[in-house]
Design an enzyme around this catalytic site. Structure first.
Site, short mmCIF file in Angstrom:
data_model
loop_
_atom_site.label_atom_id
_atom_site.label_comp_id
_atom_site.label_asym_id
_atom_site.label_seq_id
_atom_site.Cartn_x
_atom_site.Cartn_y
_atom_site.Cartn_z
CG HIS A 128 -4.82 35.30 -2.75
ND1 HIS A 128 -4.77 34.06 -2.15
CD2 HIS A 128 -5.04 35.05 -4.07
CE1 HIS A 128 -4.94 33.12 -3.07
NE2 HIS A 128 -5.10 33.69 -4.24
N GLY B 82 3.54 25.74 3.17
CA GLY B 82 2.32 26.03 3.92
C GLY B 82 1.09 26.30 3.09
P1 NAD Z 1 -4.76 26.49 3.61
O1 NAD Z 1 -5.28 26.97 4.92
O2 NAD Z 1 -5.68 25.96 2.61
O3 NAD Z 1 -3.68 25.36 3.89
C1 NAD Z 1 -2.67 25.54 4.87
C2 NAD Z 1 -1.60 24.49 4.61
O4 NAD Z 1 -0.52 24.75 5.50
C3 NAD Z 1 -2.07 23.05 4.88
O5 NAD Z 1 -1.69 22.23 3.78
C4 NAD Z 1 -1.31 22.66 6.15
O6 NAD Z 1 -0.96 21.28 6.17
C5 NAD Z 1 -0.08 23.55 6.06
N1 NAD Z 1 0.53 23.89 7.35
C6 NAD Z 1 -0.06 24.00 8.57
N2 NAD Z 1 0.84 24.36 9.50
C7 NAD Z 1 2.03 24.51 8.86
C8 NAD Z 1 3.33 24.89 9.27
N3 NAD Z 1 3.61 25.19 10.54
N4 NAD Z 1 4.31 24.93 8.33
C9 NAD Z 1 4.06 24.63 7.03
N5 NAD Z 1 2.84 24.27 6.59
C10 NAD Z 1 1.83 24.22 7.49
O7 NAD Z 1 -3.86 27.68 3.05
P2 NAD Z 1 -3.69 28.27 1.59
O8 NAD Z 1 -3.31 27.17 0.66
O9 NAD Z 1 -2.79 29.43 1.75
O10 NAD Z 1 -5.14 28.76 1.18
C11 NAD Z 1 -5.88 29.58 2.08
C12 NAD Z 1 -6.39 30.87 1.50
O11 NAD Z 1 -6.85 31.69 2.57
C13 NAD Z 1 -5.31 31.65 0.82
O12 NAD Z 1 -5.87 32.21 -0.31
C14 NAD Z 1 -4.93 32.76 1.79
O13 NAD Z 1 -4.93 34.01 1.13
C15 NAD Z 1 -6.06 32.85 2.78
N6 NAD Z 1 -5.57 32.89 4.19
C16 NAD Z 1 -4.55 33.71 4.52
C17 NAD Z 1 -4.08 33.74 5.83
C18 NAD Z 1 -2.92 34.66 6.16
O14 NAD Z 1 -2.72 35.67 5.48
N7 NAD Z 1 -2.13 34.35 7.19
C19 NAD Z 1 -4.66 32.94 6.82
C20 NAD Z 1 -5.73 32.12 6.45
C21 NAD Z 1 -6.18 32.10 5.11
#
Ligand code: NAD
Ligand code: ZN
Length: 251
Positions: free
Chosen positions: A123, A191
């Protein structure tokens, strides 16, 4: 976490030659970067993702998308990779004679900052800007760049080099991710909620190709029923424990 599962997974890591770790926003949750769908605090809670993280939103109001993503970038710059990223970097360092590829949906750059390589950022990244018309212009995103500006080469708008909702993924990066997923002999999913396509297909393709799939997520997902192991745990806790278990097995 069941210690029997951890022991079996540690043995699988030791036997594997090509390991893939497929990560999502949950991996960076312990760094204080809000996940997208967890009833998120702060950032995501107050906004409509269609407005601030979609290509339609960007074309409608580039300045709004820019300033919101800049807030996210500042947060990412202030925070650090967490124990989960660091345990993965240690795992890679200890994997002599193996290939460990990280495929991430995250745009925060934390896997590379922690020391993993290669990292396939399907992404994109919040740390780079590029020309909307893909004329070849790209630049690091300095925080002083507070608003959209025209491409110095072709005049089209410059934008963050990440995949906004409604956009296609970079074909080359995704093809490399697909290839790694199909040829791996162990596939970790950590995650991610499997709601963003087509990235969510990678573990499904891996599983169909006969690759053992291990999911790490505190909550069940659509993958949980088909994964070979579905571990209800936070990412940091799991990968730290896995590293210790591998060391214990090696004596
Ligand atoms: P999502 O937010 O849809 O889902 C997050 C998942 O992580 C959930 O299933 C949750 O239960 C789990 N989770 C929460 N805390 C956790 C932990 N401590 N350890 C393991 N798992 C945990 O995330 P997604 O599926 O990555 O989709 C979100 C989209 O938004 C992606 O395309 C991403 O690019 C983007 N995004 C990126 C960031 C980042 O770069 N840090 C942050 C937010 C969103
Ligand atoms: Zn250009």
């Amino acid at each position: 976490m069941q210690s029997g599962s951890l022991d079996s997974i540690a043995s699988m890591v030791r036997a594997a030659k090509e390991i893939v770790v497929f990560s999502g926003a949950g991996l960076s949750a312990d760094s204080g970067i809000p996940t997208f769908r967890d009833g998120a605090t702060g950032l995501w809670n107050k906004v409509d993702p269609d407005e601030v993280a979609s290509i339609e939103g960007f074309l409608r109001n580039p300045a709004r998308v820019w300033s919101w993503l800049l807030q996210l970038k500042k947060l990412v710059d202030e925070r650090q990779p967490n124990a989960g990223h660091q345990a993965l970097a240690r795992l890679q360092a200890s994997c002599r004679g193996k290939q460990l590829t990280v495929i991430t949906q995250n745009i925060d750059g934390y896997h590379s900052r922690a020391g993993n390589a290669p990292v396939l950022e399907v992404h994109g990244t919040i740390h780079r800007l590029r020309c909307q018309q893909r004329c070849g212009f790209s630049a690091n995103w300095e925080e002083s760049a507070v608003e959209p500006y025209p491409c110095p080469r072709c005049g089209a708008p410059v934008r963050p080099d990440l995949v906004l909702f409604g956009e296609m993924l970079d074909e080359e990066v995704f093809a490399a991710a697909e290839m790694r997923s199909l040829t791996a002999d162990l596939f970790f999913c950590v995650g991610t909620s499997f709601t963003v396509q087509p990235a969510a297909l990678l573990p499904v393709w891996a599983k169909r190709a006969g690759v053992p799939v291990v999911e790490i997520n505190p909550h069940p997902t659509s993958l949980s029923a088909v994964a070979d192991y579905s571990i209800r745990s936070g990412a940091s806790e799991f990968f730290t424990a896995l590293g210790a278990q591998i060391e214990a097995q090696q004596g």
